[in-house]
Write a protein that holds these residues in place. Structure first.
Motif, PDB file in Angstrom:
ATOM      1  N   THR A  44     117.988  62.201  50.100  1.00 12.36           N
ATOM      2  CA  THR A  44     116.926  62.184  50.953  1.00 12.36           C
ATOM      3  C   THR A  44     115.568  63.157  50.399  1.00 12.36           C
ATOM      4  N   ASN A  45     115.873  64.037  49.926  1.00  9.79           N
ATOM      5  CA  ASN A  45     114.887  64.877  49.343  1.00  9.79           C
ATOM      6  C   ASN A  45     114.452  65.115  47.889  1.00  9.79           C
ATOM      7  N   TYR A  46     115.443  65.341  47.190  1.00  6.17           N
ATOM      8  CA  TYR A  46     114.975  65.710  45.789  1.00  6.17           C
ATOM      9  C   TYR A  46     115.239  64.533  44.799  1.00  6.17           C
ATOM     10  N   GLY A  47     116.175  63.666  45.231  1.00  2.00           N
ATOM     11  CA  GLY A  47     116.051  62.337  44.407  1.00  2.00           C
ATOM     12  C   GLY A  47     115.100  61.674  44.399  1.00  2.00           C
ATOM     13  N   PRO A  48     114.509  61.252  45.452  1.00  2.00           N
ATOM     14  CA  PRO A  48     113.004  60.469  45.483  1.00  2.00           C
ATOM     15  C   PRO A  48     111.791  61.430  44.837  1.00  2.00           C
ATOM     16  N   ALA A  49     111.980  62.569  44.986  1.00  2.00           N
ATOM     17  CA  ALA A  49     110.658  63.483  44.343  1.00  2.00           C
ATOM     18  C   ALA A  49     110.897  63.349  42.718  1.00  2.00           C
ATOM     19  N   LEU A  50     112.092  63.017  42.319  1.00  2.00           N
ATOM     20  CA  LEU A  50     111.758  62.914  40.689  1.00  2.00           C
ATOM     21  C   LEU A  50     110.752  61.807  40.410  1.00  2.00           C
ATOM     22  N   GLY A  53     106.103  62.890  40.028  1.00  2.00           N
ATOM     23  CA  GLY A  53     105.359  63.207  38.772  1.00  2.00           C
ATOM     24  C   GLY A  53     104.971  64.724  38.693  1.00  2.00           C
ATOM     25  N   GLY A  54     104.690  65.238  37.878  1.00  2.00           N
ATOM     26  CA  GLY A  54     104.155  66.616  37.640  1.00  2.00           C
ATOM     27  C   GLY A  54     105.453  67.849  38.077  1.00  2.00           C
ATOM     28  N   ILE A  55     104.844  68.756  38.582  1.00  2.00           N
ATOM     29  CA  ILE A  55     105.534  69.870  39.012  1.00  2.00           C
ATOM     30  C   ILE A  55     106.808  69.487  39.935  1.00  2.00           C
ATOM     31  N   ASP A  56     106.467  68.455  40.767  1.00  2.00           N
ATOM     32  CA  ASP A  56     107.530  68.140  41.605  1.00  2.00           C
ATOM     33  C   ASP A  56     108.827  67.359  41.142  1.00  2.00           C
ATOM     34  N   THR A  57     108.347  66.536  40.009  1.00  2.00           N
ATOM     35  CA  THR A  57     109.534  66.055  39.281  1.00  2.00           C
ATOM     36  C   THR A  57     110.245  67.112  38.432  1.00  2.00           C
ATOM     37  N   LEU A  58     109.556  68.169  37.613  1.00  2.00           N
ATOM     38  CA  LEU A  58     110.393  69.131  37.102  1.00  2.00           C
ATOM     39  C   LEU A  58     111.167  70.057  38.037  1.00  2.00           C
ATOM     40  N   LEU A  59     110.681  70.296  39.141  1.00  2.00           N
ATOM     41  CA  LEU A  59     111.587  71.278  40.136  1.00  2.00           C
ATOM     42  C   LEU A  59     112.709  70.223  40.630  1.00  2.00           C
ATOM     43  N   SER A  60     112.469  69.006  40.774  1.00  2.00           N
ATOM     44  CA  SER A  60     113.732  68.371  41.222  1.00  2.00           C
ATOM     45  C   SER A  60     114.522  68.302  40.313  1.00  2.00           C
ATOM     46  N   MET A  61     114.088  68.054  38.925  1.00  2.00           N
ATOM     47  CA  MET A  61     115.219  67.887  37.907  1.00  2.00           C
ATOM     48  C   MET A  61     116.222  69.111  37.889  1.00  2.00           C
ATOM     49  N   VAL A  62     115.473  70.340  38.002  1.00  2.00           N
ATOM     50  CA  VAL A  62     116.000  71.534  37.828  1.00  2.00           C
ATOM     51  C   VAL A  62     116.938  71.808  39.136  1.00  2.00           C
ATOM     52  N   VAL A  63     116.650  71.412  40.243  1.00  2.00           N
ATOM     53  CA  VAL A  63     117.425  71.575  41.567  1.00  2.00           C
ATOM     54  C   VAL A  63     118.683  70.672  41.171  1.00  2.00           C
ATOM     55  N   LEU A  64     118.506  69.503  41.118  1.00  2.00           N
ATOM     56  CA  LEU A  64     119.599  68.546  40.930  1.00  2.00           C
ATOM     57  C   LEU A  64     120.670  68.686  39.854  1.00  2.00           C
ATOM     58  N   ILE A  65     120.188  69.495  38.766  1.00  2.00           N
ATOM     59  CA  ILE A  65     120.922  69.636  37.494  1.00  2.00           C
ATOM     60  C   ILE A  65     121.961  70.787  37.946  1.00  2.00           C
ATOM     61  N   PRO A 202     107.459  63.882  57.077  1.00  2.00           N
ATOM     62  CA  PRO A 202     107.894  62.469  56.719  1.00  2.00           C
ATOM     63  C   PRO A 202     109.158  62.230  56.911  1.00  2.00           C
ATOM     64  N   GLY A 203     109.612  61.103  56.962  1.00  2.00           N
ATOM     65  CA  GLY A 203     111.146  60.677  56.966  1.00  2.00           C
ATOM     66  C   GLY A 203     111.464  60.166  58.373  1.00  2.00           C
TER      67      GLY A 203
END
Length: 307
Positions: A44-50, A53-65, A202-203
């Motif tokens: 719902t939240n961090y998968g789509p945020a990948l 782009g930009g800082i949102d993608t980096l943050l999402s990758m860190v959280v998901l890992i 949103p959502g």
């Protein structure tokens, strides 16, 4: 030092028999909470945020890992606790011979009838329900219907007793559960705060409800597990089980307290590579009989005392 024949006015452990009916329902509940959390965080939240782009993608990758790594360790520890026998008294077990004095332990020289007729004698340990002698630190579990080696408690969440052979795995389950729920709580906090703003959220109603529920559940689990984790860390540091601390320990001096380092090793082993995974090295199992749950070294001052 221990009290002889201590009687407790109110013993919470006697209510454990009511837990028998829960069975695998609790496992399904745990998996349900994991599933809802996975849906809210990843799908719902961090998968789509990948894809933002930009800082949102980096943050999402860190959280998901971090989320997936902790989830793997949490589930690994959990199912090892569930499926590992906490420790059973071997058939016809008797206390070992005192090799230093060349004598048999007095328990082997006492008639079984004498042990049964004098339960107040704390020098000898005998379980009437199992009709067998009990090793030190062993207790009868009314839920499992048998004696458990170094029994800590019967945990409804893992549908199993926590004892000598799975205590480390239980502690790791608490540890990784705390880290995972804390990560989820922090990562969903910005999304949770939007529920109290005037702007448009949103959502879909379904995803919003899931996010809200996941945040509340993980916050509650994080705080409650933290309390249990702190309690068990203090128990490990003093080499005490929950039952021993609750029922018997009356003074700071404790016969099995060998110092924090040795107390820790009696639960987690001596091989540092295995401290944070739910397993023991073969070398630790071979050189540390204490991990089998039958024999426990005590401090010199208590070598000739029993409880």
């Amino acid at each position: 030092m221990y009290r002889s024949g201590a009687v407790m006015a109110w013993n919470v452990f006697r209510f454990c028999t009511s837990l028998r009916g829960l069975g695998s329902i609790m496992i399904l509940m745990v998996l349900g909470v994991v599933g809802v959390t996975y849906y809210a965080v990843v799908l719902t939240n961090y998968g789509p945020a990948l894809y933002l782009g930009g800082i949102d993608t980096l943050l999402s990758m860190v959280v998901l890992i971090l989320f997936h790594c902790l989830l793997v360790m949490l589930l690994w520890s959990y199912f090892v606790v569930v499926f590992t026998d906490p420790g059973t008294v071997p058939p016809n077990w008797k206390p070992a011979v005192d090799e230093e004095r060349g004598e048999v332990d007095p328990l082997n020289e006492i008639e079984l009838s004498n042990l049964q007729s004098d339960p107040s004698n704390q020098q000898f340990r005998y379980c009437r329900k199992c009709s067998q002698s009990k090793p030190a630190r062993c207790h009868h579990c009314s839920v499992c219907g048998r004696c458990v080696l170094k029994m800590d408690h019967h945990c409804v969440w893992v549908v199993n007793c926590v004892g000598a052979l799975n205590y480390k795995y239980f502690l790791l389950f608490l540890f990784y559960t705390f880290l995972e729920t804390t990560l989820v709580t922090i990562s969903l906090l910005p999304h949770f705060k939007t529920f109290f703003t005037d702007g448009e959220i949103p959502g879909t109603p379904g995803t919003l409800a899931t996010t809200f529920l996941t945040f509340v559940l993980n916050l509650a689990f994080s705080l409650s597990v933290l309390g249990f984790l702190i309690m068990h860390v203090s128990l490990v540091a003093s080499n005490t089980t929950t039952i021993e601390a609750y029922e018997k320990k009356t003074t700071p001096k404790w016969r099995y307290d060998l110092g924090r380092r040795k107390n820790f090793e009696q639960v987690f082993g001596m091989d540092k590579r295995y401290w944070f995974i739910p397993s023991y090295s073969e070398e630790d199992i071979r050189r540390m009989p204490v991990l089998q749950g039958l024999d426990y070294p005590s401090t010199p001052d208590f070598n000739t005392q029993e409880f």
